[in-house]
Scaffold this motif. Sequence first.
Motif, PDB file in Angstrom:
ATOM      1  N   MET A 117       0.684  -1.120  -0.327  1.00 37.04           N
ATOM      2  CA  MET A 117       0.142   0.498  -0.053  1.00 37.04           C
ATOM      3  C   MET A 117       1.006   0.718  -0.204  1.00 37.04           C
ATOM      4  N   ASN A 118       1.165   2.441  -0.950  1.00 37.84           N
ATOM      5  CA  ASN A 118       1.324   3.471  -0.957  1.00 37.84           C
ATOM      6  C   ASN A 118       0.795   4.564   0.342  1.00 37.84           C
ATOM      7  N   LYS A 119       1.812   4.953   0.513  1.00 38.06           N
ATOM      8  CA  LYS A 119       1.575   6.132   1.551  1.00 38.06           C
ATOM      9  C   LYS A 119       0.995   7.529   0.679  1.00 38.06           C
ATOM     10  N   PRO A 120       0.091   8.470   0.847  1.00 37.77           N
ATOM     11  CA  PRO A 120       0.186   9.226   0.425  1.00 37.77           C
ATOM     12  C   PRO A 120       1.042  10.712   0.438  1.00 37.77           C
ATOM     13  N   PHE A 121       1.149  11.481  -1.078  1.00 34.56           N
ATOM     14  CA  PHE A 121       2.260  12.232  -0.752  1.00 34.56           C
ATOM     15  C   PHE A 121       2.260  13.859   0.500  1.00 34.56           C
ATOM     16  N   ASP A 122       3.449  13.452   1.270  1.00 35.60           N
ATOM     17  CA  ASP A 122       2.938  14.078   1.973  1.00 35.60           C
ATOM     18  C   ASP A 122       3.744  15.960   2.250  1.00 35.60           C
ATOM     19  N   MET A 123       3.064  16.932   1.050  1.00 36.22           N
ATOM     20  CA  MET A 123       2.913  17.883   0.891  1.00 36.22           C
ATOM     21  C   MET A 123       3.775  19.245   1.932  1.00 36.22           C
ATOM     22  N   GLU A 124       3.239  18.717   3.311  1.00 36.91           N
ATOM     23  CA  GLU A 124       3.971  19.475   4.073  1.00 36.91           C
ATOM     24  C   GLU A 124       6.020  19.159   4.453  1.00 36.91           C
ATOM     25  N   LEU A 125       5.824  17.796   4.347  1.00 35.22           N
ATOM     26  CA  LEU A 125       7.227  17.602   4.972  1.00 35.22           C
ATOM     27  C   LEU A 125       8.127  18.222   3.392  1.00 35.22           C
ATOM     28  N   PHE A 126       7.436  17.922   2.273  1.00 38.50           N
ATOM     29  CA  PHE A 126       7.659  18.263   0.721  1.00 38.50           C
ATOM     30  C   PHE A 126       8.000  20.027   0.936  1.00 38.50           C
ATOM     31  N   LEU A 127       7.621  20.970   1.788  1.00 39.24           N
ATOM     32  CA  LEU A 127       7.811  22.097   1.218  1.00 39.24           C
ATOM     33  C   LEU A 127       8.431  22.926   2.636  1.00 39.24           C
ATOM     34  N   ALA A 128       9.010  21.628   3.431  1.00 40.69           N
ATOM     35  CA  ALA A 128       9.075  22.308   4.771  1.00 40.69           C
ATOM     36  C   ALA A 128      10.051  23.098   4.848  1.00 40.69           C
ATOM     37  N   GLY A 129      10.766  23.002   3.988  1.00 44.49           N
ATOM     38  CA  GLY A 129      12.437  24.074   4.344  1.00 44.49           C
ATOM     39  C   GLY A 129      12.593  24.979   3.042  1.00 44.49           C
ATOM     40  N   ALA A 130      11.211  25.491   2.258  1.00 45.24           N
ATOM     41  CA  ALA A 130      10.817  25.959   1.333  1.00 45.24           C
ATOM     42  C   ALA A 130       9.964  27.263   2.274  1.00 45.24           C
ATOM     43  N   LEU A 131       9.290  27.155   2.707  1.00 46.57           N
ATOM     44  CA  LEU A 131       8.408  27.514   3.480  1.00 46.57           C
ATOM     45  C   LEU A 131       8.611  28.586   4.678  1.00 46.57           C
ATOM     46  N   THR A 132       8.527  29.342   4.156  1.00 48.62           N
ATOM     47  CA  THR A 132       8.496  30.944   5.110  1.00 48.62           C
ATOM     48  C   THR A 132       7.608  32.101   5.472  1.00 48.62           C
ATOM     49  N   GLY A 133       7.613  33.454   6.651  1.00 48.70           N
ATOM     50  CA  GLY A 133       6.354  33.990   7.034  1.00 48.70           C
ATOM     51  C   GLY A 133       6.171  33.480   7.669  1.00 48.70           C
ATOM     52  N   SER A 134       4.751  34.128   8.269  1.00 49.15           N
ATOM     53  CA  SER A 134       3.657  33.912   8.569  1.00 49.15           C
ATOM     54  C   SER A 134       3.219  32.586   8.792  1.00 49.15           C
ATOM     55  N   HIS A 135       1.969  32.141  10.495  1.00 48.09           N
ATOM     56  CA  HIS A 135       2.127  30.616  10.566  1.00 48.09           C
ATOM     57  C   HIS A 135       0.495  30.564   9.613  1.00 48.09           C
ATOM     58  N   ALA A 136      -0.091  32.051   9.304  1.00 44.63           N
ATOM     59  CA  ALA A 136      -0.881  31.897   8.629  1.00 44.63           C
ATOM     60  C   ALA A 136      -0.143  31.684   6.929  1.00 44.63           C
ATOM     61  N   THR A 137       0.266  32.022   6.587  1.00 46.19           N
ATOM     62  CA  THR A 137       0.894  32.237   5.032  1.00 46.19           C
ATOM     63  C   THR A 137       1.868  30.986   4.966  1.00 46.19           C
ATOM     64  N   ARG A 138       2.161  30.228   5.955  1.00 48.60           N
ATOM     65  CA  ARG A 138       2.455  29.692   5.384  1.00 48.60           C
ATOM     66  C   ARG A 138       1.354  28.432   5.465  1.00 48.60           C
ATOM     67  N   GLN A 139       0.846  28.184   6.465  1.00 48.94           N
ATOM     68  CA  GLN A 139      -0.917  27.654   6.295  1.00 48.94           C
ATOM     69  C   GLN A 139      -1.518  27.356   4.735  1.00 48.94           C
ATOM     70  N   ARG A 140      -1.537  28.737   4.023  1.00 46.11           N
ATOM     71  CA  ARG A 140      -1.797  28.925   2.840  1.00 46.11           C
ATOM     72  C   ARG A 140      -1.744  28.834   1.578  1.00 46.11           C
ATOM     73  N   HIS A 141       0.377  28.298   2.482  1.00 45.20           N
ATOM     74  CA  HIS A 141       0.303  27.890   0.796  1.00 45.20           C
ATOM     75  C   HIS A 141       0.858  26.139   0.482  1.00 45.20           C
ATOM     76  N   LEU A 142       0.199  25.164   2.133  1.00 45.87           N
ATOM     77  CA  LEU A 142       0.418  23.776   2.048  1.00 45.87           C
ATOM     78  C   LEU A 142      -1.317  23.919   1.774  1.00 45.87           C
ATOM     79  N   ARG A 143      -2.412  24.690   1.877  1.00 44.56           N
ATOM     80  CA  ARG A 143      -3.418  24.172   1.819  1.00 44.56           C
ATOM     81  C   ARG A 143      -3.767  23.929  -0.527  1.00 44.56           C
TER      82      ARG A 143
END
Length: 89
Positions: free
Chosen positions: A1-27
């Motif tokens: 069974m394949n695990k779903p791709f984790d976008m949060e882990l993929f973008l972890a090193g590239a995300l900057t800014g406020s918490h709301a901005t990081r959450q918007r980018h992840l969403r």
Amino acid sequence: MNKPFDMELFLAGALTGSHATRQRHLRQATFVQVEIANRWQRETPWAWKRKHLAWFLEHRLDRHSRMTRYYYFLTVQLLVRRLQKNMGV
């Protein structure tokens, strides 16, 4: 069974800014991923090509406001930057 791709882990090193901005980018990045996967069965960003992101920005968001398209454009830029960093470009 394949695990779903984790976008949060993929973008972890590239995300900057406020918490709301990081959450918007992840969403929004997760939404981009789902839409491309539904249309072309490309599950991960490494399988995407420029045409997939262009399709998303031009056709999937065509009925959204200019501000919404702009924020998605910023998210796509973040995804591209992350992919280039991983490829050593």
